[in-house]
Design a protein around this motif. Structure first.
Motif, PDB file in Angstrom:
ATOM      1  N   GLY A   1      57.048 -42.364  71.905  1.00  6.74           N
ATOM      2  CA  GLY A   1      56.050 -41.317  72.082  1.00  6.74           C
ATOM      3  C   GLY A   1      55.639 -41.103  73.522  1.00  6.74           C
ATOM      4  N   ALA A   2      55.854 -42.113  74.383  1.00  5.76           N
ATOM      5  CA  ALA A   2      55.553 -41.935  75.800  1.00  5.76           C
ATOM      6  C   ALA A   2      56.608 -41.024  76.419  1.00  5.76           C
ATOM      7  CB  ALA A   2      55.542 -43.281  76.514  1.00  5.76           C
ATOM      8  N   PRO A   3      56.244 -40.227  77.415  1.00  3.28           N
ATOM      9  CA  PRO A   3      57.187 -39.248  77.962  1.00  3.28           C
ATOM     10  C   PRO A   3      58.279 -39.870  78.816  1.00  3.28           C
ATOM     11  CG  PRO A   3      55.156 -39.236  79.233  1.00  3.28           C
ATOM     12  CD  PRO A   3      54.915 -40.147  78.058  1.00  3.28           C
ATOM     13  N   TYR A   4      59.398 -39.175  78.862  1.00  2.00           N
ATOM     14  CA  TYR A   4      60.438 -39.444  79.848  1.00  2.00           C
ATOM     15  C   TYR A   4      59.992 -38.795  81.156  1.00  2.00           C
ATOM     16  CZ  TYR A   4      64.648 -38.300  82.525  1.00  2.00           C
ATOM     17  OH  TYR A   4      65.549 -38.122  83.525  1.00  2.00           O
ATOM     18  N   HIS A   5      60.237 -39.472  82.274  1.00  4.31           N
ATOM     19  CA  HIS A   5      59.756 -38.988  83.563  1.00  4.31           C
ATOM     20  C   HIS A   5      60.901 -38.387  84.381  1.00  4.31           C
ATOM     21  CE1 HIS A   5      55.716 -40.663  83.026  1.00  4.31           C
ATOM     22  NE2 HIS A   5      56.333 -41.630  82.382  1.00  4.31           N
ATOM     23  N   TYR A   6      60.586 -37.284  85.024  1.00  7.56           N
ATOM     24  CA  TYR A   6      61.563 -36.467  85.744  1.00  7.56           C
ATOM     25  C   TYR A   6      62.398 -37.313  86.709  1.00  7.56           C
ATOM     26  CZ  TYR A   6      63.357 -32.262  88.055  1.00  7.56           C
ATOM     27  OH  TYR A   6      64.171 -31.267  88.538  1.00  7.56           O
ATOM     28  N   GLY A   7      63.697 -37.030  86.702  1.00  7.67           N
ATOM     29  CA  GLY A   7      64.588 -37.730  87.619  1.00  7.67           C
ATOM     30  C   GLY A   7      64.897 -39.159  87.220  1.00  7.67           C
ATOM     31  N   SER A   8      64.671 -39.504  85.939  1.00 10.52           N
ATOM     32  CA  SER A   8      64.865 -40.883  85.458  1.00 10.52           C
ATOM     33  C   SER A   8      64.031 -41.881  86.238  1.00 10.52           C
ATOM     34  CB  SER A   8      66.356 -41.274  85.511  1.00 10.52           C
ATOM     35  OG  SER A   8      67.117 -40.486  84.627  1.00 10.52           O
ATOM     36  N   ALA A   9      62.845 -41.412  86.666  1.00  8.94           N
ATOM     37  CA  ALA A   9      61.961 -42.284  87.444  1.00  8.94           C
ATOM     38  C   ALA A   9      61.446 -43.433  86.593  1.00  8.94           C
ATOM     39  CB  ALA A   9      60.788 -41.474  87.993  1.00  8.94           C
ATOM     40  N   VAL A  10      61.327 -44.595  87.222  1.00  9.32           N
ATOM     41  CA  VAL A  10      60.770 -45.792  86.586  1.00  9.32           C
ATOM     42  C   VAL A  10      59.702 -46.352  87.518  1.00  9.32           C
ATOM     43  CG1 VAL A  10      61.243 -48.135  85.807  1.00  9.32           C
ATOM     44  CG2 VAL A  10      62.907 -46.321  85.342  1.00  9.32           C
ATOM     45  N   GLU A  11      58.470 -46.323  87.074  1.00  4.33           N
ATOM     46  CA  GLU A  11      57.351 -46.839  87.859  1.00  4.33           C
ATOM     47  C   GLU A  11      56.445 -47.662  86.948  1.00  4.33           C
ATOM     48  OE1 GLU A  11      57.201 -46.463  91.014  1.00  4.33           O
ATOM     49  OE2 GLU A  11      58.661 -44.846  91.340  1.00  4.33           O
TER      50      GLU A  11
ATOM     51  N   ARG B   1      83.026 -45.352  77.197  1.00  2.00           N
ATOM     52  CA  ARG B   1      82.366 -44.734  78.346  1.00  2.00           C
ATOM     53  C   ARG B   1      81.522 -43.567  77.846  1.00  2.00           C
ATOM     54  NH1 ARG B   1      82.959 -47.350  83.479  1.00  2.00           N
ATOM     55  NH2 ARG B   1      85.066 -48.222  83.610  1.00  2.00           N
ATOM     56  N   SER B   2      80.221 -43.703  77.925  1.00  2.00           N
ATOM     57  CA  SER B   2      79.334 -42.614  77.523  1.00  2.00           C
ATOM     58  C   SER B   2      79.334 -41.530  78.594  1.00  2.00           C
ATOM     59  CB  SER B   2      77.904 -43.129  77.328  1.00  2.00           C
ATOM     60  OG  SER B   2      77.849 -44.050  76.266  1.00  2.00           O
ATOM     61  N   PRO B   3      79.208 -40.277  78.195  1.00  2.00           N
ATOM     62  CA  PRO B   3      79.104 -39.224  79.216  1.00  2.00           C
ATOM     63  C   PRO B   3      77.781 -39.330  79.966  1.00  2.00           C
ATOM     64  CG  PRO B   3      78.711 -38.335  77.020  1.00  2.00           C
ATOM     65  CD  PRO B   3      79.160 -39.750  76.832  1.00  2.00           C
ATOM     66  N   ASN B   4      77.743 -38.763  81.150  1.00  3.45           N
ATOM     67  CA  ASN B   4      76.496 -38.715  81.907  1.00  3.45           C
ATOM     68  C   ASN B   4      75.502 -37.778  81.239  1.00  3.45           C
ATOM     69  OD1 ASN B   4      77.080 -40.507  83.990  1.00  3.45           O
ATOM     70  ND2 ASN B   4      78.001 -38.929  85.263  1.00  3.45           N
ATOM     71  N   TRP B   5      74.226 -38.085  81.440  1.00  2.00           N
ATOM     72  CA  TRP B   5      73.182 -37.162  81.034  1.00  2.00           C
ATOM     73  C   TRP B   5      73.246 -35.905  81.905  1.00  2.00           C
ATOM     74  CZ3 TRP B   5      69.713 -37.290  77.034  1.00  2.00           C
ATOM     75  CH2 TRP B   5      69.646 -38.483  76.301  1.00  2.00           C
ATOM     76  N   GLU B   6      72.681 -34.814  81.380  1.00  2.15           N
ATOM     77  CA  GLU B   6      72.645 -33.558  82.117  1.00  2.15           C
ATOM     78  C   GLU B   6      71.815 -33.715  83.389  1.00  2.15           C
ATOM     79  OE1 GLU B   6      73.743 -32.694  78.000  1.00  2.15           O
ATOM     80  OE2 GLU B   6      72.229 -33.966  78.930  1.00  2.15           O
ATOM     81  N   PRO B   7      72.095 -32.906  84.400  1.00  2.00           N
ATOM     82  CA  PRO B   7      71.250 -32.933  85.604  1.00  2.00           C
ATOM     83  C   PRO B   7      69.855 -32.412  85.286  1.00  2.00           C
ATOM     84  CG  PRO B   7      72.803 -31.104  85.692  1.00  2.00           C
ATOM     85  CD  PRO B   7      73.179 -31.919  84.500  1.00  2.00           C
ATOM     86  N   GLU B   8      68.916 -32.735  86.166  1.00  2.00           N
ATOM     87  CA  GLU B   8      67.571 -32.190  86.015  1.00  2.00           C
ATOM     88  C   GLU B   8      67.565 -30.703  86.395  1.00  2.00           C
ATOM     89  OE1 GLU B   8      65.692 -33.777  84.385  1.00  2.00           O
ATOM     90  OE2 GLU B   8      65.358 -35.842  85.018  1.00  2.00           O
ATOM     91  N   PRO B   9      66.695 -29.888  85.773  1.00  2.00           N
ATOM     92  CA  PRO B   9      65.622 -30.286  84.847  1.00  2.00           C
ATOM     93  C   PRO B   9      66.058 -30.362  83.390  1.00  2.00           C
ATOM     94  CG  PRO B   9      65.424 -27.961  85.285  1.00  2.00           C
ATOM     95  CD  PRO B   9      66.596 -28.436  86.107  1.00  2.00           C
ATOM     96  N   LEU B  10      67.364 -30.169  83.117  1.00  2.00           N
ATOM     97  CA  LEU B  10      67.808 -30.164  81.724  1.00  2.00           C
ATOM     98  C   LEU B  10      67.557 -31.506  81.045  1.00  2.00           C
ATOM     99  CD1 LEU B  10      71.191 -28.234  82.079  1.00  2.00           C
ATOM    100  CD2 LEU B  10      68.976 -27.345  81.312  1.00  2.00           C
ATOM    101  N   ARG B  11      67.753 -32.590  81.791  1.00  2.00           N
ATOM    102  CA  ARG B  11      67.539 -33.922  81.215  1.00  2.00           C
ATOM    103  C   ARG B  11      66.083 -34.093  80.803  1.00  2.00           C
ATOM    104  NH1 ARG B  11      69.684 -36.268  85.008  1.00  2.00           N
ATOM    105  NH2 ARG B  11      68.201 -37.577  86.131  1.00  2.00           N
ATOM    106  N   TRP B  12      65.169 -33.724  81.694  1.00  2.00           N
ATOM    107  CA  TRP B  12      63.733 -33.848  81.411  1.00  2.00           C
ATOM    108  C   TRP B  12      63.353 -32.995  80.217  1.00  2.00           C
ATOM    109  CZ3 TRP B  12      59.619 -30.428  81.362  1.00  2.00           C
ATOM    110  CH2 TRP B  12      58.338 -31.010  81.372  1.00  2.00           C
ATOM    111  N   LEU B  13      63.842 -31.770  80.176  1.00  2.00           N
ATOM    112  CA  LEU B  13      63.528 -30.870  79.065  1.00  2.00           C
ATOM    113  C   LEU B  13      64.088 -31.402  77.751  1.00  2.00           C
ATOM    114  CD1 LEU B  13      64.264 -27.458  80.826  1.00  2.00           C
ATOM    115  CD2 LEU B  13      62.019 -28.270  80.056  1.00  2.00           C
ATOM    116  N   GLY B  14      65.331 -31.863  77.770  1.00  2.00           N
ATOM    117  CA  GLY B  14      65.981 -32.300  76.548  1.00  2.00           C
ATOM    118  C   GLY B  14      65.381 -33.559  75.951  1.00  2.00           C
ATOM    119  N   VAL B  15      65.172 -34.569  76.795  1.00  2.00           N
ATOM    120  CA  VAL B  15      64.645 -35.835  76.280  1.00  2.00           C
ATOM    121  C   VAL B  15      63.226 -35.654  75.756  1.00  2.00           C
ATOM    122  CG1 VAL B  15      64.044 -38.212  76.843  1.00  2.00           C
ATOM    123  CG2 VAL B  15      66.141 -37.213  77.773  1.00  2.00           C
TER     124      VAL B  15
END
Length: 448
Positions: A295-305, A401-415
């Motif tokens: 339920g917590a959001p995914y953060h833009y650019g695969s950021a981890v803080e 080999r898994s494919p790469n995730w889409e580039p941003e902002p598509l990744r942020w929108l999709g997840v």
């Protein structure tokens, strides 16, 4: 700090890498994946020079803060694996996962790791007619494959988990509740007893064939293992390899016997239900309820803080759901709240492998089912590295080999859209009594 880590004696971190070094195998990440790999390599060949590099401390990531389910769950279901790889290979991977639960218990006992291991199985509750329909379908599907999953009547389910509104459920014996921080700390110590060098406070800034670079020096080794899971996007060239999605948890103080006489969980069964947005819980060895969910959001650019670990809205919702499941909690407060990222591959398929041309190895993409899967990964990597032609190296996830995730902002929108869709699907089903077509579509898209 997770509840699991907070109750352990606080010890100073291990010294960082003192400078350039040589090794036979360099492992990046001192979580379960890296430590299991080091452990099985050291057991099989004590002459190997094995170095483990860790940015913080052993178990700092998901290994020290997860829900404590050592299960046979794999991110892809057996039917999905059957469609992709065939029935025989799908069942072989499932059998390996089931055996892994007992293997973790065996090693813990052999190494004197008191991780509160209790193999009570998993109950998945059905608390609405639609959830009961899903439980029946899952049990029928499992029976078609000869899997050890049993449909529970309402009475049988309530006898194991005394939650409200229970109409039935499913049960599998292939899961053990554990104290994850005790396991990861004990595993690190077991590795060191066998000569493995663990350097904490040593962030790896780049992985390349033959070396791992850090601010303190470079470790050169013919085999370099990436075992970084949700932190993988921090490495150059891997920003889109894994999506770090946050999972949060809460825990109560120890609860009295009067509560447990109603709540059950007498065998320390792990529990969840058949809703779309994942929840998970266990009764700890000292009689707390530990409970978590997405339920917590995914953060833009695969950021981890670290600031992302705390989402008051999600913690409040977890407490609300826990109170809905177990009203006898009353106004018992949340005593501990914590969270952090886990790793999701674009195709929801965990993988493990070694590229013999470069000497680069990897494992990850566990989608939150990593406590058991990491052990299988460690054993598999040990065989791949030592060129042992075992049954493990032929399993269908090896070399995937898994494919790469889409580039941003598509990744942020999709997840984030997917996370919202799961929440909306549960709400809509509760309101209409009809299955969510959007949730079914998402399941097909990820190949669940």
């Amino acid at each position: 700090m997770s509840f699991w880590m907070s109750v352990l004696p606080q010890t100073p971190p291990r010294p960082p890498l003192p400078g350039d070094a040589e090794a036979d195998v360099c492992i990046v990440g001192a979580g379960y994946t890296g430590l299991w790999t080091a452990y099985y390599l050291a057991v099989a060949d004590p002459s190997l020079r094995i170095v483990v590099l860790e940015a913080r401390t052993a178990g700092f990531g998901a290994s020290g803060r997860n829900g404590g389910w050592c299960s046979a769950l794999f991110p892809k279901s057996v039917p999905a694996l059957d469609r992709a790889y065939g029935r025989e290979r799908a069942l072989a991977l499932n059998a390996a996962m089931e055996a892994t639960v007992d293997e973790v218990g065996r090693v813990a006992a052999a190494e004197g790791i008191d991780c509160d291991f209790a193999k009570g199985g998993t109950v998945v509750l059905a608390r609405t007619p639609l959830q009961l329909e899903r439980a029946r379908h899952e049990a029928d599907e499992a029976a078609g494959y000869g899997l050890d999953l049993r449909l529970l009547s309402a009475g049988e389910a309530r006898e194991r988990v005394g939650a409200t509104g229970v109409l039935g459920g499913t049960y599998t014996p292939h899961c053990a509740a554990i104290q994850p921080a005790k396991l990861v700390r004990g595993l690190a110590e077991a590795c060191e007893r066998r000569g493995v060098r663990i350097h904490e406070q040593t962030p790896v800034t780049r992985i390349a064939p033959g070396r791992a670079e850090t601010p303190h020096g470079t470790v050169r080794a013919p085999i370099v293992v990436r075992a970084t899971e949700g932190f993988t996007p921090r490495l150059p060239g891997l920003r889109r390899a894994i999506a770090p999605v946050y999972s949060l948890m809460i825990a109560t103080d120890p609860l009295p016997a009067s509560f447990w006489s109603e709540a059950g969980l007498s065998d320390r069964e792990t529990f969840t239900d058949h809703r779309h947005l994942i929840i998970y819980g266990q009764r700890t060895a000292d009689d707390r309820l530990a409970f978590g969910g997405r339920g917590a959001p995914y953060h833009y650019g695969s950021a981890v803080e670290e600031s992302f670990d705390l989402e008051p809205r999600v913690f409040a919702e977890l407490r609300r759901v826990l109170g809905e499941l177990f009203p006898a909690l009353g106004d018992v407060p949340v005593a501990h709240a914590w969270g952090g990222p886990l790793g999701i591959a674009r195709d929801w398929m965990a993988s493990v492998g070694l590229d013999p041309a470069t000497g680069l190895a990897w494992a990850g993409g566990y989608v939150g089912d990593g406590v058991g899967t990491t052990n299988l990964a460690g054993r598999t990597l040990a065989d791949l590295i030592r060129r042992v032609d075992s049954d493990l190296v032929t399993l269908p996830w090896v070399g995937h080999r898994s494919p790469n995730w889409e580039p941003e902002p598509l990744r942020w929108l999709g997840v984030n859209a997917s996370l919202r869709l799961m929440t909306a699907a549960d709400t809509a089903e509760a309101r209409t009594g009809r299955p969510s077509r959007r949730a079914a579509l998402l399941g097909r898209l990820i190949g669940a």
